[in-house]
Design a protein around this motif. Structure first.
Motif, mmCIF file in Angstrom:
data_model
loop_
_atom_site.group_PDB
_atom_site.id
_atom_site.type_symbol
_atom_site.label_atom_id
_atom_site.label_comp_id
_atom_site.label_asym_id
_atom_site.label_seq_id
_atom_site.Cartn_x
_atom_site.Cartn_y
_atom_site.Cartn_z
ATOM 1 N N ALA A 123 0.837 -1.204 0.000
ATOM 2 C CA ALA A 123 0.000 0.000 0.000
ATOM 3 C C ALA A 123 0.871 1.253 0.000
ATOM 4 O O ALA A 123 0.546 2.252 -0.672
ATOM 5 C CB ALA A 123 -0.925 -0.001 1.211
ATOM 6 N N ARG A 124 1.968 1.203 0.713
ATOM 7 C CA ARG A 124 2.864 2.364 0.773
ATOM 8 C C ARG A 124 3.458 2.649 -0.611
ATOM 9 O O ARG A 124 3.562 3.810 -1.023
ATOM 10 C CB ARG A 124 3.955 2.101 1.799
ATOM 11 C CG ARG A 124 4.794 3.326 2.143
ATOM 12 C CD ARG A 124 5.624 3.055 3.378
ATOM 13 N NE ARG A 124 6.590 1.990 3.172
ATOM 14 C CZ ARG A 124 6.774 0.961 4.007
ATOM 15 N NH1 ARG A 124 6.041 0.844 5.104
ATOM 16 N NH2 ARG A 124 7.699 0.055 3.759
ATOM 17 N N GLU A 125 3.817 1.596 -1.310
ATOM 18 C CA GLU A 125 4.381 1.781 -2.653
ATOM 19 C C GLU A 125 3.327 2.347 -3.598
ATOM 20 O O GLU A 125 3.616 3.242 -4.412
ATOM 21 C CB GLU A 125 4.904 0.450 -3.187
ATOM 22 C CG GLU A 125 5.632 0.561 -4.506
ATOM 23 C CD GLU A 125 6.912 1.381 -4.412
ATOM 24 O OE1 GLU A 125 7.206 2.120 -5.376
ATOM 25 O OE2 GLU A 125 7.608 1.292 -3.367
ATOM 26 N N ARG A 126 2.128 1.833 -3.496
ATOM 27 C CA ARG A 126 1.058 2.334 -4.353
ATOM 28 C C ARG A 126 0.790 3.811 -4.069
ATOM 29 O O ARG A 126 0.589 4.612 -4.993
ATOM 30 C CB ARG A 126 -0.218 1.517 -4.151
ATOM 31 C CG ARG A 126 -1.343 1.905 -5.094
ATOM 32 C CD ARG A 126 -2.618 1.132 -4.829
ATOM 33 N NE ARG A 126 -3.665 1.561 -5.765
ATOM 34 C CZ ARG A 126 -4.376 2.661 -5.626
ATOM 35 N NH1 ARG A 126 -4.163 3.474 -4.587
ATOM 36 N NH2 ARG A 126 -5.297 2.994 -6.529
ATOM 37 N N GLU A 127 0.786 4.195 -2.799
ATOM 38 C CA GLU A 127 0.560 5.592 -2.431
ATOM 39 C C GLU A 127 1.673 6.489 -2.953
ATOM 40 O O GLU A 127 1.427 7.623 -3.404
ATOM 41 C CB GLU A 127 0.439 5.718 -0.921
ATOM 42 C CG GLU A 127 -0.853 5.119 -0.360
ATOM 43 C CD GLU A 127 -0.845 5.046 1.155
ATOM 44 O OE1 GLU A 127 0.116 5.567 1.768
ATOM 45 O OE2 GLU A 127 -1.774 4.448 1.719
ATOM 46 N N ALA A 128 2.912 5.993 -2.931
ATOM 47 C CA ALA A 128 4.036 6.788 -3.436
ATOM 48 C C ALA A 128 3.890 7.022 -4.940
ATOM 49 O O ALA A 128 4.167 8.126 -5.439
ATOM 50 C CB ALA A 128 5.354 6.076 -3.134
ATOM 51 N N LEU A 129 3.433 6.007 -5.645
ATOM 52 C CA LEU A 129 3.209 6.169 -7.083
ATOM 53 C C LEU A 129 2.070 7.160 -7.343
ATOM 54 O O LEU A 129 2.162 8.007 -8.231
ATOM 55 C CB LEU A 129 2.890 4.816 -7.714
ATOM 56 C CG LEU A 129 4.027 3.790 -7.710
ATOM 57 C CD1 LEU A 129 3.507 2.437 -8.181
ATOM 58 C CD2 LEU A 129 5.193 4.250 -8.581
ATOM 59 N N ALA A 130 1.005 7.052 -6.550
ATOM 60 C CA ALA A 130 -0.116 7.976 -6.700
ATOM 61 C C ALA A 130 0.323 9.409 -6.406
ATOM 62 O O ALA A 130 -0.120 10.357 -7.074
ATOM 63 C CB ALA A 130 -1.258 7.564 -5.781
ATOM 64 N N ASP A 131 1.198 9.578 -5.437
ATOM 65 C CA ASP A 131 1.711 10.917 -5.116
ATOM 66 C C ASP A 131 2.515 11.483 -6.289
ATOM 67 O O ASP A 131 2.432 12.682 -6.590
ATOM 68 C CB ASP A 131 2.584 10.857 -3.864
ATOM 69 C CG ASP A 131 1.775 10.651 -2.591
ATOM 70 O OD1 ASP A 131 0.543 10.842 -2.634
ATOM 71 O OD2 ASP A 131 2.382 10.294 -1.565
ATOM 72 N N ALA A 132 3.306 10.620 -6.947
ATOM 73 C CA ALA A 132 4.103 11.074 -8.088
ATOM 74 C C ALA A 132 3.198 11.518 -9.233
ATOM 75 O O ALA A 132 3.458 12.526 -9.900
ATOM 76 C CB ALA A 132 5.041 9.962 -8.546
ATOM 77 N N VAL A 133 2.127 10.768 -9.453
ATOM 78 C CA VAL A 133 1.179 11.145 -10.496
ATOM 79 C C VAL A 133 0.503 12.468 -10.137
ATOM 80 O O VAL A 133 0.363 13.363 -10.987
ATOM 81 C CB VAL A 133 0.123 10.032 -10.696
ATOM 82 C CG1 VAL A 133 -0.997 10.491 -11.621
ATOM 83 C CG2 VAL A 133 0.781 8.770 -11.236
#
Length: 307
Positions: A123-133
């Motif tokens: 979930a943390r990795e997914r959130e980091a990707l969403a933040d980059a987008v």
């Protein structure tokens, strides 16, 4: 140097990964995860996958299959494509280049989850990707991550095929005569395209063809064509499907829809091209299997296995 001694190239490793992806993730769904697992490519299923990994561990096969499933969920956020790490040979996700992110080693992410034991790594990795987008969209509001199609994506709308159009028109026109010719109790009204009418088709089919060999010996019979169409129509109407036909093209690239080795080319069949977890049905093969396996294989099985 003997050709067999050469290490596979990066392109060959990537091709092998993409070739294996559907089988790996399909087996993960069928055999690798518990009943009730939310296998829907949602963020919730990503967290559920991590919890299962923490409870059960991840042997090499499971790690590879879970890499495929988790990688697809992460690419739903960051776009991009599958690639292979040139050093380890393991599959990696390359996010949409516009994001300027490093390749994501999903298998290593599984290793980190096992080491950390927090249940929050995916979930943390997914959130980091969403933040980059989100950060890029603040400067470019029109930006949307672009994902290259993978074998696990929906096949998408398919072009109309003239042969299929004619075949469907012919079957529709011939249906009243076909229904009358079956001699079914209740006449044509018994053939209402409801799921229950497959039991009637089952009885009529077995009366017409006592064996699988008899069915195969009658490929051009109007009755058989009508039975194939009727079964497919029940599937289409009740399982969110459409008819497809991929003409055989001898020069088509291997692995393409139209290649002669593709078992789905050259036949009318139903599919769900808009769904990631699509199910395709070859009505002729369902009819053949019903005769091969006997009464214990009812035609209603054609409606099973849909999501």
């Amino acid at each position: 140097m003997d050709e067999s001694d050469r290490s596979p190239t990066r392109a060959q490793l990537l091709d092998a990964w993409l070739d294996d992806l559907q089988v790996l993730v399909g087996r993960l769904e069928q055999d690798g995860l518990p009943d009730g697992f939310p296998f829907d490519y949602s963020p919730e299923s990503l967290s559920a996958l991590e919890r299962f990994v923490l409870d059960e561990g991840a042997d090499p096969w499971f790690r590879r299959a879970a890499t495929g499933y988790a990688g697809e969920i992460l690419m739903d956020v960051c776009g991009g494509r599958w690639d292979v790490d040139p050093d380890s040979g393991e599959p990696v996700v390359r996010p949409d280049p516009a994001l300027a992110l490093e390749p994501l080693h999903v298998g290593v992410l599984i290793d980190v989850a096992l080491a950390e034991q927090s249940g929050e790594v995916f979930a943390r990795e997914r959130e980091a990707l969403a933040d980059a987008v989100a950060a890029l969209r603040r400067t470019d509001p029109e930006y949307r991550p672009v994902k290259e199609r993978s074998p696990l994506d929906p096949i998408g709308p398919q072009p109309e095929d003239p042969w299929l159009t004619r075949w469907l028109d012919d079957r529709q026109s011939a249906f009243p005569a076909w229904a009358a010719e079956t001699g079914a109790p209740g006449g044509a009204g018994a053939w209402d395209f409801g799921p229950g009418s497959l039991d009637l088709l089952d009885r009529v089919l077995r009366a017409r063809y006592p064996t699988e060999a008899a069915f195969d010996a009658d490929p051009d019979a109007p009755f058989r064509a009508g039975a194939v169409w009727y079964l497919g129509e029940v599937v289409r109407r009740h399982r969110d499907s459409v008819w497809l036909y991929w003409a055989v093209e001898p020069g088509a690239p291997r692995g393409s829809h139209h290649h002669p080795d593709n078992p789905w080319s050259g036949i009318p069949f139903t599919h769900q091209p808009h769904k990631r977890r699509a199910r395709a049905v070859d009505p002729a093969d369902v009819l053949r299997n019903a005769l091969h396996f006997g009464p214990g294989y009812p035609l209603r099985r054609a409606l099973d296995g849909f999501h």
